[in-house]
Design a protein around this motif. Sequence first.
Motif, PDB file in Angstrom:
ATOM      1  N   PRO A 282      39.650  41.891  52.329  1.00 50.25           N
ATOM      2  CA  PRO A 282      39.057  42.848  51.384  1.00 50.25           C
ATOM      3  C   PRO A 282      39.544  42.627  49.944  1.00 50.25           C
ATOM      4  N   GLU A 283      40.813  42.280  49.791  1.00 48.54           N
ATOM      5  CA  GLU A 283      41.341  42.048  48.451  1.00 48.54           C
ATOM      6  C   GLU A 283      40.689  40.814  47.821  1.00 48.54           C
ATOM      7  N   TRP A 284      40.464  39.778  48.617  1.00 53.36           N
ATOM      8  CA  TRP A 284      39.822  38.578  48.087  1.00 53.36           C
ATOM      9  C   TRP A 284      38.392  38.857  47.660  1.00 53.36           C
ATOM     10  N   ILE A 285      37.702  39.718  48.387  1.00 56.71           N
ATOM     11  CA  ILE A 285      36.335  40.093  47.996  1.00 56.71           C
ATOM     12  C   ILE A 285      36.353  40.838  46.672  1.00 56.71           C
ATOM     13  N   ILE A 286      37.297  41.760  46.526  1.00 56.90           N
ATOM     14  CA  ILE A 286      37.412  42.513  45.268  1.00 56.90           C
ATOM     15  C   ILE A 286      37.696  41.571  44.107  1.00 56.90           C
ATOM     16  N   MET A 287      38.625  40.627  44.301  1.00 61.57           N
ATOM     17  CA  MET A 287      38.967  39.706  43.223  1.00 61.57           C
ATOM     18  C   MET A 287      37.796  38.780  42.903  1.00 61.57           C
ATOM     19  N   ALA A 288      37.055  38.364  43.928  1.00 55.37           N
ATOM     20  CA  ALA A 288      35.880  37.527  43.677  1.00 55.37           C
ATOM     21  C   ALA A 288      34.837  38.295  42.861  1.00 55.37           C
ATOM     22  N   ALA A 289      34.675  39.589  43.163  1.00 56.90           N
ATOM     23  CA  ALA A 289      33.730  40.410  42.404  1.00 56.90           C
ATOM     24  C   ALA A 289      34.185  40.578  40.957  1.00 56.90           C
ATOM     25  N   LEU A 290      35.484  40.818  40.761  1.00 54.83           N
ATOM     26  CA  LEU A 290      35.998  40.974  39.403  1.00 54.83           C
ATOM     27  C   LEU A 290      35.840  39.679  38.599  1.00 54.83           C
ATOM     28  N   GLU A 291      36.127  38.545  39.224  1.00 54.25           N
ATOM     29  CA  GLU A 291      36.008  37.278  38.502  1.00 54.25           C
ATOM     30  C   GLU A 291      34.550  36.944  38.219  1.00 54.25           C
ATOM     31  N   THR A 292      33.653  37.283  39.124  1.00 56.69           N
ATOM     32  CA  THR A 292      32.225  37.104  38.862  1.00 56.69           C
ATOM     33  C   THR A 292      31.791  37.952  37.677  1.00 56.69           C
ATOM     34  N   LEU A 293      32.310  39.178  37.606  1.00 57.52           N
ATOM     35  CA  LEU A 293      32.016  40.046  36.471  1.00 57.52           C
ATOM     36  C   LEU A 293      32.512  39.422  35.176  1.00 57.52           C
ATOM     37  N   TRP A 294      33.742  38.861  35.190  1.00 60.38           N
ATOM     38  CA  TRP A 294      34.275  38.222  33.978  1.00 60.38           C
ATOM     39  C   TRP A 294      33.407  37.048  33.546  1.00 60.38           C
ATOM     40  N   LEU A 295      33.020  36.216  34.493  1.00 59.19           N
ATOM     41  CA  LEU A 295      32.199  35.053  34.171  1.00 59.19           C
ATOM     42  C   LEU A 295      30.842  35.469  33.612  1.00 59.19           C
ATOM     43  N   CYS A 296      30.238  36.471  34.218  1.00 60.81           N
ATOM     44  CA  CYS A 296      28.914  36.913  33.757  1.00 60.81           C
ATOM     45  C   CYS A 296      28.986  37.502  32.356  1.00 60.81           C
ATOM     46  N   LEU A 297      29.966  38.369  32.119  1.00 60.97           N
ATOM     47  CA  LEU A 297      30.101  38.963  30.782  1.00 60.97           C
ATOM     48  C   LEU A 297      30.469  37.917  29.745  1.00 60.97           C
ATOM     49  N   THR A 298      31.360  37.012  30.090  1.00 61.60           N
ATOM     50  CA  THR A 298      31.818  36.010  29.127  1.00 61.60           C
ATOM     51  C   THR A 298      30.738  35.011  28.778  1.00 61.60           C
ATOM     52  N   LEU A 299      29.990  34.557  29.769  1.00 63.09           N
ATOM     53  CA  LEU A 299      29.046  33.466  29.550  1.00 63.09           C
ATOM     54  C   LEU A 299      27.604  33.920  29.346  1.00 63.09           C
ATOM     55  N   LEU A 300      27.263  35.146  29.770  1.00 67.61           N
ATOM     56  CA  LEU A 300      25.858  35.565  29.744  1.00 67.61           C
ATOM     57  C   LEU A 300      25.575  36.761  28.846  1.00 67.61           C
ATOM     58  N   LEU A 301      26.600  37.523  28.457  1.00 70.90           N
ATOM     59  CA  LEU A 301      26.364  38.725  27.657  1.00 70.90           C
ATOM     60  C   LEU A 301      25.837  38.353  26.273  1.00 70.90           C
ATOM     61  N   PRO A 302      24.693  38.918  25.867  1.00 73.01           N
ATOM     62  CA  PRO A 302      24.190  38.647  24.508  1.00 73.01           C
ATOM     63  C   PRO A 302      25.091  39.313  23.457  1.00 73.01           C
ATOM     64  N   VAL A 303      25.555  38.538  22.496  1.00 74.40           N
ATOM     65  CA  VAL A 303      26.377  39.039  21.403  1.00 74.40           C
ATOM     66  C   VAL A 303      25.601  38.833  20.109  1.00 74.40           C
ATOM     67  N   PRO A 304      25.329  39.893  19.351  1.00 74.81           N
ATOM     68  CA  PRO A 304      24.525  39.761  18.135  1.00 74.81           C
ATOM     69  C   PRO A 304      25.087  38.719  17.169  1.00 74.81           C
ATOM     70  N   GLY A 305      24.222  37.786  16.762  1.00 71.48           N
ATOM     71  CA  GLY A 305      24.612  36.777  15.791  1.00 71.48           C
ATOM     72  C   GLY A 305      25.432  35.638  16.338  1.00 71.48           C
ATOM     73  N   CYS A 306      25.635  35.599  17.654  1.00 73.00           N
ATOM     74  CA  CYS A 306      26.473  34.563  18.262  1.00 73.00           C
ATOM     75  C   CYS A 306      25.723  33.885  19.407  1.00 73.00           C
ATOM     76  N   PRO A 307      26.007  32.626  19.646  1.00 70.66           N
ATOM     77  CA  PRO A 307      25.373  31.957  20.795  1.00 70.66           C
ATOM     78  C   PRO A 307      25.919  32.507  22.110  1.00 70.66           C
ATOM     79  N   ARG A 308      25.084  32.514  23.107  1.00 71.82           N
ATOM     80  CA  ARG A 308      25.484  33.027  24.415  1.00 71.82           C
ATOM     81  C   ARG A 308      26.609  32.156  25.000  1.00 71.82           C
ATOM     82  N   GLY A 309      27.655  32.803  25.509  1.00 78.57           N
ATOM     83  CA  GLY A 309      28.765  32.080  26.099  1.00 78.57           C
ATOM     84  C   GLY A 309      29.737  31.488  25.093  1.00 78.57           C
ATOM     85  N   TYR A 310      29.709  31.977  23.858  1.00 85.56           N
ATOM     86  CA  TYR A 310      30.590  31.426  22.818  1.00 85.56           C
ATOM     87  C   TYR A 310      32.041  31.786  23.117  1.00 85.56           C
TER      88      TYR A 310
END
Length: 526
Positions: A282-310
């Motif tokens: 269960p802990e590994w599933i939670i950590m996998a979900a948290l890391e997926t969230l980090w990757l998605c926000l870091t690489l896919l979140l639109p930031v005004p005036g900046c390239p995606r994933g900057y």
Amino acid sequence: MSVAVSTRFPLAMDVFMGRNVTNVVCRWQQLYGEQGQYLVSVKREMAGKNKTEVSCTLMVQKDPENSYIPLWIALALFVALTLLYFLGFYVSKLHCTQKCCHWLRGKLVSYEPKSTEPPRPVAEFTKSRRLLSLDTFRGFSLTLMIFVNYGGGGYWFFEHAAWNGLTVADLVMAWFVFIMGTSVGLAFHAIMKRGATRIQLLRKLTWRTLILFVIGVCFLNYGPVDGPLSWSWARIPGVLQRLGFTYFVLALMQACFGIKDIDNYQFGNWWAAIRDVILYWPEWIIMAALETLWLCLTLLLPVPGCPRGYLGPGGIGDDGKYPNCTGGAAGYIDKWLLGENHIYRSPTCKELYKTTQPFDPEGILGTINSILMAFFGLQAGKIILLYRRRPQSILKRFLFWAILLGIISAILSKCTQNEGFIPINKNLWSLSYVTTLSSFSFVLLGIMFYVLDVKNWWGGQPFIFPGMNSIFVYVGHSLLGSFFPFSWELKFPASHAEPLFQNLLGTSIWVFLAYLLYKKKFFLKI
């Protein structure tokens, strides 16, 4: 015209013809030495009837000084003191020395030589006393942290990297987080073995988290020179705040999914070779979900005036294309949720990249990977518990994790500083930073475990003393660092000798104070 230039970063210089900035006639890049004097000569000569040529010459008028001499002297003194300590310890254990001491003290008792029994098995370590390697590793990280926080003698490699890459200063907090995770695993297992309920564990971890937050926000947020604290500009993130939240998430997982009778899963199952992972799925599933969230926000979140994933520093970095994009999604989320006035306004990238945007290295998004770093430390604690009767198995598992995480780091960073998929970056607490420092941590903890807890070759001195009073030493050095005797006005601030002496003295005082508290059996706990 004379100008002082940085000796920390390589300086790139361009010479233009006229006012046209695209007409570069000379270009070079060089790292200049300290206290050196350089002369740049630019001459324009006629090369034909209507043609001119520009020549640039760099000359050394005064050779730079060898700024590393004070550091080599300090290192030689440290090595000499270490050798004297171990020599004295060895001599004190000799048969003739101990017999002589008995005779001098006038004790009329028969002398019994030291037992030649082998070291105690690791199983006894986890039951009868703390693992020396944990406290020593924590103390080593904390001692190095104090030294770099006090200035590190003014050497660039004892300061944080401007953006991507690693310096000595970038190692210490990650190591501290890793060992916190290991301690959580061992401590919660012992508490659960004593019969504590999950409600009691929740109360304990919540209280400790709140105390860390209060200390971080109220006591370490500003200095006396800032005047009265104003909540309009108070910084919300911080080191202790991040440690507190990381501890809360990790301890909450252990309280909910920790296994009390771990000895029942030692052998007899097809998955016994990977039980340190399977048992805590269960802990590994939670950590996998948290890391997926980090990757998605870091690489896919639109930031005004900046390239995606900057992932860059903004400012003049990337040829000045994204001046307001410092930290990409991480910086954007902090400014959106906390406000620009409540995050760090002088990031390490400001000097080199001339950034104007605030950026907090202890921000919200990076805290996810701080939890991952602590989780790898927790994994080390599980390995110690599961294989505590077989020290060699512990070392083999540590080596396996070190190699695996090192390979992941090599892939993510492409073994380069800036060209990888996800560069190693302490400011962002990037995934490659976490895997790299976790790999280092497994190696260091394995070495200390073997030397201290298996072979008993060393007692952990002097690092074990601050390691057992880490909260007291960290808060104390942060609050009193600007006062004498930890700091004073330097007579020769341009040299390294006096700053290095000041920083080493301040660090040594805190180690000595921790030693006094250790002798008095005073340990500040939360």
